[in-house]
Design an enzyme around this catalytic site. Structure first.
Site, short mmCIF file in Angstrom:
data_model
loop_
_atom_site.label_atom_id
_atom_site.label_comp_id
_atom_site.label_asym_id
_atom_site.label_seq_id
_atom_site.Cartn_x
_atom_site.Cartn_y
_atom_site.Cartn_z
N GLY A 1 0.84 -1.20 0.00
CA GLY A 1 0.00 0.00 0.00
C GLY A 1 0.87 1.24 0.00
CB ALA B 1 -0.85 3.92 6.79
CB SER C 1 1.42 0.89 -4.33
OG SER C 1 0.20 1.57 -4.40
CB SER D 1 -3.06 6.05 -2.22
OG SER D 1 -1.95 5.34 -2.70
N GLY E 1 -8.67 17.77 7.40
CA GLY E 1 -7.54 18.05 8.25
C GLY E 1 -7.11 16.92 9.14
CG PHE F 1 -12.78 18.47 11.95
CD1 PHE F 1 -12.71 19.56 11.11
CD2 PHE F 1 -12.61 17.21 11.41
CE1 PHE F 1 -12.49 19.38 9.75
CE2 PHE F 1 -12.39 17.02 10.05
CZ PHE F 1 -12.33 18.11 9.22
CD GLN G 1 -16.59 8.59 10.57
OE1 GLN G 1 -15.60 8.98 9.97
NE2 GLN G 1 -16.74 8.77 11.87
CG HIS H 1 -18.38 12.37 5.86
ND1 HIS H 1 -19.03 13.56 5.62
CD2 HIS H 1 -17.16 12.69 6.35
CE1 HIS H 1 -18.22 14.57 5.95
NE2 HIS H 1 -17.08 14.06 6.39
CG LEU I 1 -15.26 14.04 2.11
CD1 LEU I 1 -16.25 13.52 3.13
CD2 LEU I 1 -13.83 13.67 2.53
CD GLU J 1 -16.42 16.48 11.12
OE1 GLU J 1 -16.55 15.30 10.71
OE2 GLU J 1 -16.13 16.75 12.29
NE ARG K 1 -16.28 13.09 10.01
CZ ARG K 1 -15.12 12.89 9.41
NH1 ARG K 1 -14.68 11.66 9.19
NH2 ARG K 1 -14.39 13.90 9.02
CG HIS L 1 -15.97 9.07 5.34
ND1 HIS L 1 -15.45 9.53 4.16
CD2 HIS L 1 -15.24 9.67 6.32
CE1 HIS L 1 -14.45 10.38 4.41
NE2 HIS L 1 -14.29 10.47 5.72
CE1 TYR L 2 -10.44 5.69 8.39
CE2 TYR L 2 -11.53 4.68 10.26
CZ TYR L 2 -10.37 5.07 9.61
OH TYR L 2 -9.16 4.82 10.19
CD GLU M 1 -10.60 3.57 5.80
OE1 GLU M 1 -10.04 4.42 5.11
OE2 GLU M 1 -11.81 3.29 5.72
NE ARG N 1 -11.92 8.03 10.61
CZ ARG N 1 -12.05 9.20 10.00
NH1 ARG N 1 -11.58 10.30 10.54
NH2 ARG N 1 -12.68 9.29 8.84
N GLY O 1 -13.62 13.06 13.18
CA GLY O 1 -13.04 13.67 12.00
C GLY O 1 -11.65 14.21 12.33
#
Lengths: 241, 575
Positions: free
Chosen positions: B10, B14, B33, B40, B48, B118, B238, B240, B250, B253, B286, B351-352, B375, B386, B388
């Site tokens: 990846g 991260a 990757s 990515s 942020g 946030f 999550q 969003h 997206l 937020e 969220r 979203h997540y 993630e 989580r 934001g």
């Protein structure tokens, strides 16, 4: 349901003698993008079609291609906006085709890497962040929006006859670091963009700027780069303008 | 066969951060990757990254402890508390390090990194670069990788892009490397290594309505899961609150952090009408905002029964252009709305994935030599919901931690087990046979299965969940799992074969969808992002535990593990 005809320039250098155009009829719906159309073809009509994509939101830079007369990102180009029953698609120029719309980006990345595309500060980092005024930061607005999609590189006619030309994206990246108050490698990077295949090869044709999906003033940035180099090296009286 | 001391899978935030840490410790590292690192999904992150820098006057008292408490409370107490504290303690140095490496953060009037409000924090803590924070963080990390690829004073670092990891080489419970499909050449190869770090991102494409990139599929989690690594807390998804109607792209937020309003079809800021959002309003966490938006739409106060309005007009042209230029551009391109002139049509979207590959606080899994970060992993610092601004933070903090601990593992002699060379040939041959077997299927078009999977998850495993619909979803996914065995591919060969690639990704999606929906049906309570209409309250006595799913052929086998509650006593979560 209405439909459009995709005319795609296809070529697999491993099996084809030369490129050819293939046609596909694709049903359309509201909000549909050129990328959606390419996926429709891949999923339902011809699974061998090769093209890159990732974010589908115009920010990752994967899917620049030539669509109805100019370079665009397929993911953010809505079919309705093209106002045409025919969608003509071909791969980016100046980069070897690996298959269909999938080109070898290595020459593009080589040039990007050539200009030392990373911050080279002149001091040891502070314990906290380096300070940068909002005015200094404003010099980086827009120029940092570049997603390195390659549309500028493909559109630049200088690349037609000078394979070694650094091209708009790499020069823009150099100017991004020249514009950063935290970077100190001015002389070093000027050496890297100098020379017959460097910044002077830009003929101010504005193609890069016209096709840039992020609407960055690429040609203008290259012009500033040229001017600063002249000022820095040969004409100190021009400095600070 | 290639060899590298550590393989990072990846090339997002991260993965690149882990690679830089390994490189700093002179460990030979390869990043593999499936797309070029800059493509990515990290690049899409907007609003942020949280750190208690205290640069905003209203946040000058901020501290890692306050940040950790907000994170734990936001998680509905399912986060492991020491891990959350490590996240927030490392946050200031990791964010400043990114600044030192060149990230063009937006600035305060006195030249420091700017911070904005946030959800889930009472004051501005989220560092940002207009609304393109993920873009600048990823480009900067890639730039640093380019620098150290060329630097002779450090160990070898290689990036293999457009090469796809399709399996692990695991022998007697120890990970010895990965199987790689070189997409450009069609070759199948093995990379032998002392350690492997997965940083493959989230699995949003299990759903149709998602903010995630097309490449964010479940395959990156399914590969270790098939190899015996458990998946933790995967039922927690999550949603969003503000994704663009039509494409679910997206809308940060940060738009609400900067003062944007959410309005129903009566032009009312409806969040005032719900107890859990009446105080924090648009900057409530969220999960809460997404639920109240869904209620509003379900009760007929949306537009076309589908979406609500995100209204930024009162922020004024200047602020929108300075702080939110990216989402303005997206709104104009995709729905032909200029937020300076008109409200943006938005709806909640997947979203997540809070859950993922089970790891400890060092990024290590239960399989020696196998690590995960970002993630795709689950430490857990996000628990059931989580905040934001904490996801990008997790990528650079735990990316560095996983890189550091994998480096230490290698320098200490690794697992100590020397594998028989034969296992690599066997693994390669098995994979070749498996991939070639995919060309001899039946008559199912994978695209149909993909569409049915997405619509099933959109309808049966969404913001509000209950037993009957979850069971219907489970039946459907088991049916799709069987039908998948009969897919047909209409493009042959392994070179540049997207047909095969998407079929592999679909296999990962089906596996992870099953883990998710069965986990959601099993957890009979409401906590954070998981809301069960038939079990509408949190039940700490029974369910204050992590879910662990182990692979078995007829579907996941579930176990539980303890939550670290060593710092704060769980309390009712109120804002």
């Amino acid at each position: 349901m209405s439909e459009v005809t995709f005319k795609i320039l296809r070529y697999d250098p491993k099996t084809d003698k030369k490129p050819h155009v293939e046609q596909f009829k694709v049903p359309t719906k509201s909000g549909m993008t050129v990328l959606d159309g390419l996926y429709y073809i891949q999923e339902h009509l011809d699974g061998s079609l090769a093209f890159r994509s990732s974010c589908r939101a115009g920010v990752c830079g994967s899917c620049a291609m030539h669509i109805n007369g100019t370079y665009r990102l397929a993911c953010e180009t809505q079919i309705s906006a093209l106002n045409s029953a025919t969608i003509k698609v071909r791969p980016m120029a100046h980069l070897p085709v690996m298959k269909d719309l999938f080109v070898d980006m290595d020459p593009f990345w080589e040039k990007f890497k050539h200009i030392k595309p990373y911050l080279i500060p002149g001091d040891e980092p502070a314990e906290k962040e380096r300070l940068q005024t909002t005015d200094e930061r404003a010099h980086l607005d827009r120029i940092i929006d570049c997603i390195l999609c390659g549309a500028c590189f493909a559109s630049c006619t200088v690349n037609n006859y000078d394979e070694e030309y650094l091209g708009p994206a790499a020069l823009l990246k150099a100017q991004r670091f020249f514009s950063d108050s935290r970077d100190a490698a001015i002389e070093e990077r000027m050496d890297l963009v100098d020379g017959e295949h460097g910044v002077w090869r830009c003929h101010t044709i504005f193609n890069c700027q016209e096709v840039c999906p992020k609407e960055i003033d690429i040609t203008g940035s290259i012009a500033v780069l040229k001017r600063n180099m002249v000022a820095n090296r040969w004409s100190p009286s021009l400095k600070k303008q | 066969m290639r060899y590298h001391q550590v393989v990072v899978v990846g090339g997002g935030l991260a993965g690149l951060r882990a690679a830089l840490e390994l490189n700093k410790r002179n460990v030979k590292v390869a990043v593999v990757s499936k797309v070029h690192p800059l493509r990515s999904h990290s690049v899409e992150a907007q609003g942020g990254i949280n750190a208690s820098l205290g640069n905003h006057p209203r946040g000058s008292h901020d501290s890692p402890e306050l940040h950790a408490f907000d994170t734990v409370k936001g998680s509905d107490y399912l986060a492991d508390q020491k891990a959350a504290l490590r996240l927030t303690e490392d946050a200031p140095k990791r964010v400043r390090e990114m600044e030192h490496w060149g990230v063009p953060f937006s600035r305060t009037p006195d030249g420091k990194i700017a911070q904005r409000p946030f959800g889930g924090a009472g004051f501005p803590r989220t560092c940002f670069a207009s609304d393109k924070t993920g873009h600048v963080l990823l480009h900067t990390l890639f730039e640093q990788c380019v620098k150290y690829e060329q630097a002779s004073e450090r160990g070898e670092m290689v990036i293999y892009d457009e090469q796809i990891v399709t399996g692990l080489v695991v022998d007697e419970g120890v990970c010895h490397g990965v199987i790689v499909w070189n997409f450009q050449t069609g070759e199948i190869d093995v990379i032998k290594s002392e350690a492997v770090i997965f940083a493959t991102g989230g699995a949003g494409r299990i759903f149709g309505k998602t903010t995630n990139a097309l490449v964010s599929t479940g395959l990156g989690m399914a590969i270790p899961y098939w190899g015996g690594v458990p998946i933790k807390d995967f039922e927690f998804v999550q949603f969003h609150p503000t994704t663009l109607f039509g494409t679910n792209i997206l809308m940060t937020e940060g738009a609400r952090g900067e003062g944007g309003f959410l309005l129903n079809n009566e032009g009312e800021r409806f969040l005032a009408n719900y107890d859990d959002s009446s105080k924090a309003m648009e900057v409530a966490p969220r999960d809460i905002v997404a639920r109240n938006m869904t209620r509003e739409i379900d009760e007929g106060r949306g537009f076309e029964d589908e979406y609500l309005h995100l209204d930024l007009r009162h922020l004024g042209r200047e602020k929108i252009l300075e702080r939110l230029p990216g989402i303005r551009d997206l709104a104009m391109k995709f729905v032909h709305v200029d937020p300076i002139e008109a409200p943006i049509p938005v709806q909640p979207g997947m979203h997540y994935t809070m859950g993922g590959i089970d790891t400890d606080e060092t990024g290590a899994s239960r399989v020696p030599g196998f690590y995960a970060a970002g993630e795709c992993g689950c430490v857990s610092v996000h628990g059931a919901n989580r905040l934001g601004g904490n996801s990008m933070l997790e990528t650079i903090v735990y990316g560095a931690i996983a890189g550091d601990s994998a480096a230490q593992f290698v320098l200490d002699g690794g697992s100590g087990k020397v594998p028989d060379e034969k296992i690599f040939d066997d693994a390669k041959n098995r994979e070749l046979a498996r991939l070639e077997g995919m060309f001899n299927g039946g008559n199912e078009n994978p695209a149909d299965i993909k569409d049915e999977l997405e619509s099933t998850m959109n309808r049966k495993c969404w913001v509000f969940r209950e037993e009957n619909t979850l069971q219907e979803g489970i039946e459907k996914i088991e049916e799709l799992r069987e039908r998948y065995k009969n897919i047909t591919l209409n493009s042959s060969g392994l070179r540049l074969n997207f047909d095969l690639l998407w079929a592999l990704e679909l296999g990962g999606n089906l596996t992870m969808a099953e883990v998710m929906i069965k986990g959601a049906a099993r957890r009979k309570e409401s906590r954070g992002s998981q809301f069960r209409t038939d079990y509408p309250t949190r039940d700490d006595a029974k369910w204050l535990e992590h879910t662990l799913a182990y692979y078995a052929q007829d579907g996941p086998r579930f176990e539980a593990s303890d939550v670290d509650l060593s710092i704060w006593e769980p309390k009712e979560r109120k804002y």
